[in-house]
Design an enzyme around this catalytic site. Sequence first.
Site, PDB file in Angstrom:
ATOM      1  N   ARG A   1      45.918  28.508  39.995  1.00 55.77           N
ATOM      2  CA  ARG A   1      44.922  28.973  39.022  1.00 55.77           C
ATOM      3  C   ARG A   1      43.511  28.641  39.477  1.00 55.77           C
ATOM      4  O   ARG A   1      42.601  29.473  39.386  1.00 55.77           O
ATOM      5  CB  ARG A   1      45.203  28.338  37.648  1.00 55.77           C
ATOM      6  CG  ARG A   1      46.365  28.992  36.969  1.00 55.77           C
ATOM      7  CD  ARG A   1      46.760  28.311  35.672  1.00 55.77           C
ATOM      8  NE  ARG A   1      47.834  29.105  35.047  1.00 55.77           N
ATOM      9  CZ  ARG A   1      48.378  28.831  33.872  1.00 55.77           C
ATOM     10  NH1 ARG A   1      47.967  27.789  33.168  1.00 55.77           N
ATOM     11  NH2 ARG A   1      49.321  29.615  33.394  1.00 55.77           N
TER      12      ARG A   1
ATOM     13  N   TYR B   1      46.839  37.784  36.755  1.00 56.33           N
ATOM     14  CA  TYR B   1      47.926  36.984  37.372  1.00 56.33           C
ATOM     15  C   TYR B   1      47.649  35.485  37.318  1.00 56.33           C
ATOM     16  O   TYR B   1      46.562  35.061  37.014  1.00 56.33           O
ATOM     17  CB  TYR B   1      48.325  37.505  38.736  1.00 56.33           C
ATOM     18  CG  TYR B   1      47.382  37.455  39.919  1.00 56.33           C
ATOM     19  CD1 TYR B   1      46.242  36.680  39.962  1.00 56.33           C
ATOM     20  CD2 TYR B   1      47.707  38.207  41.048  1.00 56.33           C
ATOM     21  CE1 TYR B   1      45.437  36.652  41.096  1.00 56.33           C
ATOM     22  CE2 TYR B   1      46.906  38.189  42.189  1.00 56.33           C
ATOM     23  CZ  TYR B   1      45.773  37.403  42.197  1.00 56.33           C
ATOM     24  OH  TYR B   1      45.004  37.369  43.312  1.00 56.33           O
ATOM     25  N   GLU B   2      48.683  34.719  37.542  1.00 54.46           N
ATOM     26  CA  GLU B   2      48.652  33.254  37.339  1.00 54.46           C
ATOM     27  C   GLU B   2      48.232  32.906  35.910  1.00 54.46           C
ATOM     28  O   GLU B   2      47.624  31.872  35.678  1.00 54.46           O
ATOM     29  CB  GLU B   2      47.714  32.570  38.344  1.00 54.46           C
ATOM     30  CG  GLU B   2      48.047  32.800  39.790  1.00 54.46           C
ATOM     31  CD  GLU B   2      49.439  32.327  40.181  1.00 54.46           C
ATOM     32  OE1 GLU B   2      50.002  31.468  39.477  1.00 54.46           O
ATOM     33  OE2 GLU B   2      49.980  32.849  41.175  1.00 54.46           O
ATOM     34  N   GLY B   3      48.611  33.741  34.980  1.00 52.48           N
ATOM     35  CA  GLY B   3      48.260  33.509  33.583  1.00 52.48           C
ATOM     36  C   GLY B   3      47.023  34.288  33.194  1.00 52.48           C
ATOM     37  O   GLY B   3      45.941  34.051  33.725  1.00 52.48           O
TER      38      GLY B   3
ATOM     39  N   GLN C   1      45.158  31.237  29.732  1.00 60.02           N
ATOM     40  CA  GLN C   1      44.223  30.160  30.075  1.00 60.02           C
ATOM     41  C   GLN C   1      43.565  29.617  28.806  1.00 60.02           C
ATOM     42  O   GLN C   1      43.379  28.405  28.656  1.00 60.02           O
ATOM     43  CB  GLN C   1      43.122  30.665  31.023  1.00 60.02           C
ATOM     44  CG  GLN C   1      43.590  31.355  32.291  1.00 60.02           C
ATOM     45  CD  GLN C   1      44.515  30.506  33.128  1.00 60.02           C
ATOM     46  OE1 GLN C   1      44.313  29.302  33.256  1.00 60.02           O
ATOM     47  NE2 GLN C   1      45.551  31.114  33.674  1.00 60.02           N
TER      48      GLN C   1
END
Lengths: 596, 596
Positions: free
Chosen positions: A297, A438-440, A445
């Site tokens: 992230r 992506y990656e949350g 977040q």
Amino acid sequence: MSYLAPVKDMLFVLKELAGIEAVAALPGFEEAGFDTAQAVLDECAKLAGEVIAPLNVEGDRAPSTWRDGAVTATAGFAAAFRQFVEGGWQGLQHPAEYGGQALPKLVATPCIEMLNAANLSFALCPLLTDGAIEALLTAGTEAQKMRYVPKLISGEWTGTMNLTEPQAGSDLALVRSRAEPQGDGTYRVFGTKIFITWGEHDMAENIVHLVLARTPNAPEGVKGISLFIVPKFLVNEDGTLGARNDVHCVSIEHKLGIKASPTAVLQYGDHGGATGYLIGEENRGLEYMFIMMNAARFGVGMQGVGVADRAYQKAVAYAKERVQSRPVDGSLKTSATIIHHPDVRRMLGTMRALTEGARALAYVAAAHSDLAHGHADADVRARHQAIYEFLVPIVKGWSTEMVNDVASLGVQVHGGMGFIEETGAAQYYRDARILAIYEGTTAIQANDLIGRKTVRDGGAVAKALLGEIAQTCEALGQAGSAAAQSLRAQLEKGAQSLANVVDFVLANVKRDPNAVFAGSVPYLKLAGIVLCGWQMGRALLASQREFEQDLEFHGAKIAIAQFYGEHVLAQAGGLETAILSARGDASVLALSEVQF
Amino acid sequence: MSYLAPVKDMLFVLKELAGIEAVAALPGFEEAGFDTAQAVLDECAKLAGEVIAPLNVEGDRAPSTWRDGAVTATAGFAAAFRQFVEGGWQGLQHPAEYGGQALPKLVATPCIEMLNAANLSFALCPLLTDGAIEALLTAGTEAQKMRYVPKLISGEWTGTMNLTEPQAGSDLALVRSRAEPQGDGTYRVFGTKIFITWGEHDMAENIVHLVLARTPNAPEGVKGISLFIVPKFLVNEDGTLGARNDVHCVSIEHKLGIKASPTAVLQYGDHGGATGYLIGEENRGLEYMFIMMNAARFGVGMQGVGVADRAYQKAVAYAKERVQSRPVDGSLKTSATIIHHPDVRRMLGTMRALTEGARALAYVAAAHSDLAHGHADADVRARHQAIYEFLVPIVKGWSTEMVNDVASLGVQVHGGMGFIEETGAAQYYRDARILAIYEGTTAIQANDLIGRKTVRDGGAVAKALLGEIAQTCEALGQAGSAAAQSLRAQLEKGAQSLANVVDFVLANVKRDPNAVFAGSVPYLKLAGIVLCGWQMGRALLASQREFEQDLEFHGAKIAIAQFYGEHVLAQAGGLETAILSARGDASVLALSEVQF
């Protein structure tokens, strides 16, 4: 050169804002002071600008291709990857005992920015490998570390993260892939994973997949997920490659951007089961995966900064070259380059202010991470760790939201040419769009920012940072210049908005969670705007101190900081209003589904 | 059906906000009241939803192609265009004497929205033809009108606008194409035109190019430009087609979006000169072109509204279907459809609020246009014309800026699937990006708003509208409900910001033009936000009046209006700060070129 890494700006942040000397005072980092950083950044800038950036357009025009389960990377990528790993860049921030350079995250971070600015698709491969290395170092056995990490650092192998399944994206509780113990310490893994970045390719001889799956009788939900190593090729005792494992790439996606980066659908166990090795303990997979995810992230946040800077550079170059229309102030009787036009100035200023603010905050976060790992005092470590963890969702969420605006402005500066693919500005706009997903996603977040980072400690870190901002405001107040006064006024207002929102979140999260979470993304944006504004304030103060050393450089820093206050921080009040006005009993929260 | 035109919402605006009954009271529009509008909109909704929308994805996947100077439209487009013109839709707002339907712009406008929502690439062709018809009707001779307009209305021929050249985009003073009189009333035209939408295709038997060019000895700059008709095929006296004219499509562009719409490079006169016919008088071409451009700019604003609505519909459908994560308020023990999540609500609410606000303002503007043309009283006509002209750059600029945000939110609602092209959300994001660029970038609209629309009349129209907003605020104040109070507070603040900015513009435009124009786009956005907010206030009042008739429909209208205030109008203060802080002696305006 299509990308010139802003080394001078980066070094300014390392020295004046992120405190590289404090990091270099940590045990093991004695050699990693400013001079080393400068040498490393200069070297990386060459690699990024000369080797990796030129492949960016080609990767977009001729993406990676899939055929019969094999993926061929865009021509030139494999050779560039070789050069990258042979230069030792994959091991930059990893331990020397496994072949790494053992440099601070603070020094690695500008390098990561450069690589991503140069070529987002390319840089994703090392980024994922970094995540796999971190997870193995944290939760793997010594044998697992020795077996995999040196090969990942040398770039002979690369790594992936396998979380997502068709029904399980943000919601990992829905993961269905399963792993059956074989009695010999290994497992057989079955399932379908999607959105696996660089999940299959021809740039390295092996790929180490880290895979979330459930063991038999595991608890439901996220507490029943374990993490497995599933190498594409099994590894013999002597480290040589053995049989092909039962994991296969059945397709890659046709995407809006980052086209050179193959996004794989991986099928595990269609031929009897893929051999997997448990990392750490069963059912603790999510915890380990979060190690990778936090690193990833932060890295995605840097991708946002990198693409934003690249888009800015391209827009500036065009604005200095394109002749169109006379200046509005009548200062020229002929048509001028468009950088003369106030609105183009505003766009370029916005792009640069957002980029510089996000860069500064991210590097500061990296320094906190180094101090959290390396400081001798446990309390100091804990304090820095808490700040770092607070900042990660903001660095990820805010940098990736702002880059959409920056890349869009980059297109706009180019006018009609911006819409033509040959120009290249549109590629940044397309590539950047994945970053807030992506990656949350930003909402994920923001949930993290509210739940784990604000509410859990009763707002302690948030308030500590607000205290530091107040000090910066005071220093700006004493700094005299009109620029400092202007920025102080905006930063004070922004900080007050953020303080009000933190109080609102703490007071209402239990009582009215829908209202609080309806403001989650605005809260994240507000935090990003204010914390980056804080860094712009510190930058302004530093540039006023150093002004006589370099009028041109510091003069620009001061102007951009002032501009940040007037154009970016000025948005804080509107976000506060939106957040505080959320009420469970009104507005869109109350609409029935059919009313949408 | 992939697109369902929001006929009910459109009719609500026509009736409650845009005053269709006042338009139907104009001479010639007696038949064009609410019932007619309803019938026309229902019919158009069918065509858009069933015939034109299904071609949208295909147009993106298999764009128009160029080969040896000929362009073949995406399969299915030509047949759909036939159906479109045979239904009389091209002539909707054009005079009956040339074969049109002679309906008010107010009734045509929702139809234009539908067509563009259904298929932006497709709808561009009739949009450009509309512009050509308007220019011919205004400045053409009776013979020219009789020769071209009926064929354009019947769709046997289509029209184009030829302004841009490689060196002359926003800056038409730089146009170099030339037209040499032949002594027989015709001219020979030479030059290269780029970015010509539907400049070549196979959907109609002839294409009527309207081309800006300079005659010999014409004054320099924009005062030396004339407008010519250059048909692809010359037209015989009897109206049949004659020889192929010397205009050729040498290539089409590879674009970020609207891929089915061929964007042509047209070469005039490579074989001795293209035969052209002067429209109106020499050197008045820009004036005539502005007739087309004003119509086209309004139309592009509607494109923004249309694509925004389409993106909203798609996002809502996905949010109701995709299951992921439990609700934050614990109301379900299992994962829920994502429309349960507050941030998804916020995104959908933002998309809808922006879309509804922009739609309402555009339809209101269309009604002003009708009244400006058709009212019996010249003073009333002039007043409506002034308001319409004030609104055009705002409708164009704001609708096309907001659609970028709306389409981006549409991608975000889809999460990772949004980035996959097969999903379709990304197409709207790509397609929409041209809208703030063509027919004059947002900065060009903003210059128009400042120069011709605000400064020229000393802010008279702006202040008159602010007076009307004050009345709406007062009515909201008397309306009692919490929603009305909330919206009144935000609308009052926003209107005050707008008033302050108008004063700033008027006071400083001569003294410090750079400072004023540095805030030009923020001014346009502020005006868009406030004027659309005004319409949301009027909508709220209407829905409170009508509430008992339809709780679900009007309840949603009220909630969205309140949301608009809290999330969109709340941004007004930040824009005001950015605009008022611009000073020629500081910030990015003062940076030297090398400092960028």
